[in-house]
Structures are given as C-alpha cells and as structure tokens.
Design an enzyme around this catalytic site. Structure first.
Site, PDB file in Angstrom:
ATOM      1  N   PRO A   2       0.774  -1.158   0.152  1.00 17.98           N
ATOM      2  CA  PRO A   2       0.030   0.208  -0.042  1.00 17.98           C
ATOM      3  C   PRO A   2       0.926   1.225  -0.109  1.00 17.98           C
ATOM      4  O   PRO A   2       1.879   1.244   0.687  1.00 17.98           O
ATOM      5  CB  PRO A   2      -0.764  -0.219   1.298  1.00 17.98           C
ATOM      6  CG  PRO A   2      -0.777  -1.489   1.550  1.00 17.98           C
ATOM      7  CD  PRO A   2       0.608  -2.029   1.036  1.00 17.98           C
ATOM      8  N   GLU A   3       0.423   2.413  -0.834  1.00 23.70           N
ATOM      9  CA  GLU A   3       1.181   3.239  -0.816  1.00 23.70           C
ATOM     10  C   GLU A   3       0.624   4.614   0.082  1.00 23.70           C
ATOM     11  O   GLU A   3      -0.577   4.393   0.751  1.00 23.70           O
ATOM     12  CB  GLU A   3       1.475   4.131  -2.314  1.00 23.70           C
ATOM     13  CG  GLU A   3       1.965   2.939  -2.894  1.00 23.70           C
ATOM     14  CD  GLU A   3       2.372   3.552  -4.389  1.00 23.70           C
ATOM     15  OE1 GLU A   3       2.529   4.875  -4.588  1.00 23.70           O
ATOM     16  OE2 GLU A   3       2.622   2.575  -5.558  1.00 23.70           O
ATOM     17  N   HIS A 103      -5.855 -15.089  10.354  1.00 26.33           N
ATOM     18  CA  HIS A 103      -5.083 -13.818   9.868  1.00 26.33           C
ATOM     19  C   HIS A 103      -5.277 -12.699  11.065  1.00 26.33           C
ATOM     20  O   HIS A 103      -4.687 -11.765  10.476  1.00 26.33           O
ATOM     21  CB  HIS A 103      -5.084 -13.724   8.606  1.00 26.33           C
ATOM     22  CG  HIS A 103      -4.918 -14.875   7.852  1.00 26.33           C
ATOM     23  ND1 HIS A 103      -3.546 -15.638   7.878  1.00 26.33           N
ATOM     24  CD2 HIS A 103      -5.502 -15.179   6.624  1.00 26.33           C
ATOM     25  CE1 HIS A 103      -3.452 -16.507   7.092  1.00 26.33           C
ATOM     26  NE2 HIS A 103      -4.609 -16.281   6.259  1.00 26.33           N
TER      27      HIS A 103
END
Length: 286
Positions: A2-3, A103
C-alpha cells in the site's frame, strides 16, 4: 505494498473510533508479524489513551498519553477492520475475500466499546512502540525526506536533490530521502501528468518543470486520497482488497492504450526500471 494514499485513508477511517479513546483491552495473538512485537507490547498499550492519529510516509502513527507512539506499517496485505455497529474497513476498500480469522493477529478494544482488528495474511506488516519525542531520530524515520503534501516539498527541494544527477527523476522520487512515502504507482502518474520522462537525467530537468512536477505530485496524491486509494495487485491477491483510484489511472498499468494527455495521441509503454514496471508515454514525456 500500500502506498501513501492507502495509509492516509486508513488513518482517516480509524480516527473517529480511536482518537480520544482509552484502550481497555489489547490482544496480540502471536509473538510477531514481520518483526517481533516490542517487549511488553500489550501491557504498554492497555490503559493508554489515544491522543491523535498521524501518518508519516507509509507509516500510521498512533500517539498515546504515555509519551509513546504506536507505529504500524501495513506491509503487503495488512489492514484494519472496525467491528461493531459501525463496522467498516478504513480506507474505503471493498473486499472480495480474505477474511480468514486465523489472520486476525492483533485486537484493540476501546473504553466506549470500539473493536479494531489488525488482519494480515502475509505478515509483512509490523508494529512498534517508540518514544514520541524520538520518532524523528528512530532508524525507521531518521533519513526520510519531507512529506509530499507539505510545504517543505516543492520545486526548490527537487532542484536541490536533482542538481547534477544522471539518474532518472523516477529513481530519485522513489528514494525516501528525496521525499517520504512516494511509491511506483503515483510517481508514474505524476511524471506522466507533468510530461516528464522517467528516464531523462534528473539534472537536466528545468526549474519550471520541477515546479510543475512538485505540484503534480501533490495533485495526484490528493485525488487518490479522495478516491480511497488504489488496487495493488499483490495486495489484492492476498486478501481481495480493491480500491477506487485505479479507475482513474492515466498511465500506470495502461500499456498499449492511448495516452490521455490532451493533444498527445501517443501510446503508453512499459519498461522495467530498477526491477519495477515504469509506464510512460514516449510521445509527450520528454
């Protein structure tokens, strides 16, 4: 991974349920993510009040009233899920799959009943606790350049970094010492919008064009944040995450399609540059 826009939209989504809240229960369901959790991780968080949420580059910063900051990096597939009456996943991503509770690695519960779950199938994300007044000198942050959306990032900054350099502008923009938080997608988009070749020696880009490039970086990031981020293929493959900005890409992942810059008529091409795909238009990016 992710940016910056993805992390910023996550921050904005978490702020209403965390800011001003006291953490009454924290559960770490494993001893580590990419790195081990810091010593006393749970004990140092329980009872702390969240005084604010910030972002530095691609890091989420949760300031606590104990003079410490919880630092979180999402890695390739990390995400936060808010459970309860206002259930959502901050960042305005929608999910097609990837909700396996195995998770769910960290759970935070607040005094007013909020429940935030950190979910990370690949466990490339990580968390740390750092003294708030020492963040700037911590190894994760010490060498970082200015935030791209701040007043410290402008054409003058680029001129100083690019002066005499033979590397392409894309290579230098991806260097976190130049500017913090830019990634492959948004550098491709900004260079395309500014009509600057990613391969041109950076030292040969004129100051007016550098002024334009700095403004274009800010505009591209602002549009992506407003839209809620981008689809990242690896990220999506891990947990089904899809954003919305991908529908507005003008260069990235558009190999073989017509250039969208007005009056161009060229075709977007792709080339591997330093191990990453670069998308650009040879006709108008000079």
């Amino acid at each position: 991974m992710p940016e910056l826009p993805e992390v910023e939209t996550v921050r904005r989504g978490l702020a209403p349920v965390l800011e001003g809240e006291r953490l009454v229960h924290v559960e770490a369901r494993r001893p580590d993510l990419r790195f081990p959790f810091p010593e006393g991780f749970v004990q140092r968080l329980v009872g702390a009040r969240v005084t604010g949420l910030r972002r530095r580059a691609k890091y989420l910063l949760v300031d606590l009233d104990r003079s410490e900051t919880l630092v979180s990096h999402l890695g390739m597939s990390g995400r936060f899920r808010i459970e309860g009456p206002a259930a959502t996943e901050p960042g305005r991503f929608h999910r097609a799959s990837g909700d396996d509770p195995r998770h769910d690695h960290v759970v935070f519960e607040t005094e007013s009943g909020g429940r935030i779950v950190y979910h990370d199938p690949r466990r490339f994300g990580f968390m740390g606790l750092i003294p708030t007044d020492a963040l700037g000198t911590h190894p994760w942050f010490a060498a970082m350049g200015p935030e791209p959306l701040s007043g410290d990032f402008d054409g003058g900054r680029l001129a100083a970094v690019f002066h005499g350099r033979r590397q392409g502008p894309k290579t230098l923009l991806l260097d976190q010492r130049t500017v913090a938080g830019l990634g492959n997608i948004y550098v491709c988009e900004a260079l395309h919008a500014a009509r600057i070749s990613p391969f041109r020696p950076a030292g040969r880009v004129s100051r007016p064009r550098l002024n334009l490039l700095a403004g274009t970086v800010k505009a591209v990031l602002a549009r992506a944040i407003e839209a809620g981020g981008s689809t990242l293929r690896d990220f999506a493959a891990a947990d089904g995450a899809l954003g919305y900005f991908q529908h507005s890409f003008r260069a990235y992942d558009r190999e073989g399609e017509a250039c969208t810059n007005p009056g161009c008529g060229g075709v977007i091409q792709r080339r591997i540059q330093a191990g990453r795909s670069t998308f650009w238009c040879p006709a108008c990016q000079r």
